[in-house]
Design a protein around this motif. Structure first.
Motif, PDB file in Angstrom:
ATOM      1  N   THR A   1     -47.742 -22.568  42.407  1.00  0.00           N
ATOM      2  CA  THR A   1     -48.451 -21.674  41.483  1.00  0.00           C
ATOM      3  C   THR A   1     -49.922 -22.061  41.394  1.00  0.00           C
ATOM      4  OG1 THR A   1     -46.432 -21.194  40.244  1.00  0.00           O
ATOM      5  CG2 THR A   1     -48.510 -20.798  39.114  1.00  0.00           C
TER       6      THR A   1
ATOM      7  N   SER B   1     -46.843 -18.234  36.265  1.00  0.00           N
ATOM      8  CA  SER B   1     -45.666 -18.335  37.120  1.00  0.00           C
ATOM      9  C   SER B   1     -44.768 -17.113  36.955  1.00  0.00           C
ATOM     10  CB  SER B   1     -44.886 -19.597  36.775  1.00  0.00           C
ATOM     11  OG  SER B   1     -43.719 -19.629  37.551  1.00  0.00           O
TER      12      SER B   1
ATOM     13  N   ASP C   1     -41.990 -15.069  42.840  1.00  0.00           N
ATOM     14  CA  ASP C   1     -41.258 -16.324  42.811  1.00  0.00           C
ATOM     15  C   ASP C   1     -39.784 -15.956  42.907  1.00  0.00           C
ATOM     16  OD1 ASP C   1     -39.779 -18.580  42.017  1.00  0.00           O
ATOM     17  OD2 ASP C   1     -41.469 -19.373  40.889  1.00  0.00           O
TER      18      ASP C   1
ATOM     19  N   GLU D   1     -43.394 -17.608  46.320  1.00  0.00           N
ATOM     20  CA  GLU D   1     -42.895 -18.968  46.079  1.00  0.00           C
ATOM     21  C   GLU D   1     -41.399 -19.015  46.387  1.00  0.00           C
ATOM     22  OE1 GLU D   1     -44.165 -20.920  42.482  1.00  0.00           O
ATOM     23  OE2 GLU D   1     -45.949 -19.661  42.323  1.00  0.00           O
TER      24      GLU D   1
HETATM   25 MG    MG Z   1     -44.423 -21.926  40.556  1.00  0.00          MG
END
Ligand code: MG
Ligand code: ADP
Length: 163
Positions: free
Chosen positions: A45, A63, A82, A109
């Motif tokens: 992040t 995030s 993510d 991510e």
């Molecule tokens: Mg992260």
């Protein structure tokens, strides 16, 4: 067949990882995909924050662990995903990833979890903890012609962080 040779880099502070990501942001364009791999707290992040700021995203980048995908608009659209909580590949398909990838640059991510759902062309950024608390090793690998073509530019832009 090309044998991927990772660019082996090191940073020693969060701001350095952000500066490295900012240098990389100078080389991206619409449709680019960056896959961020590394344990919780590795700096995926943080990397995205530096990257987005360099593309003039002024909104704070947070995030997307619970939202799965955030979209920011700077000089380019920055999609930040993510997929840590994704349990099945079908969920990745539900994200309509391919459509997302059409516009702007996309950072994912834990993207290694859904590799089969991703286009073949991508930049892999693998972050691991180094010896000191704030040391991070970043191994950057180009995958596919889109990124292979920029390998030399990447090496130039990121050379100062070589380890
Ligand atoms: Mg992260
Ligand atoms: P991830 O998204 O990979 O789970 P985060 O970016 O949320 O990780 O968190 C990384 C944490 O590690 C932050 O608290 C950051 O301050 C810290 N950190 C320490 N050194 C570094 C470094 N060199 N690069 C990136 N983050 C670092």
């Amino acid at each position: 067949m090309n044998t991927p040779t990772p660019l082996c880099l090191r940073t020693t502070a969060p701001r350095e990882t952000q500066a490295l990501a900012a240098a990389l942001a100078g080389l991206v364009g619409d449709g680019d995909l960056i896959v961020l791999v590394g344990d919780l707290g590795a700096g995926k992040t943080a990397f995205t924050q530096g990257f987005a700021a360099a593309l003039d995203v002024t909104e704070p980048v947070t995030s997307p662990t619970f939202t799965l995908a955030n979209r920011y608009v700077g000089r380019l659209v920055v999609n930040h995903l993510d997929v840590y909580r994704i349990e099945a590949l079908e969920e990745a398909q539900d994200l309509a990833l391919i459509e997302l990838l059409d516009e702007g640059v996309t950072l994912i991510e834990w993207g290694d979890v859904i590799l089969p759902a991703l286009p073949a062309d991508r930049l892999d950024v693998r972050i691991t903890l180094g010896e000191g608390d704030d040391d991070r090793d970043l191994d950057i690998t180009t995958v596919g012609p889109r990124w292979d073509a920029r390998a030399a530019d990447l090496a130039d832009a990121l050379g100062e962080w070589r380890r």
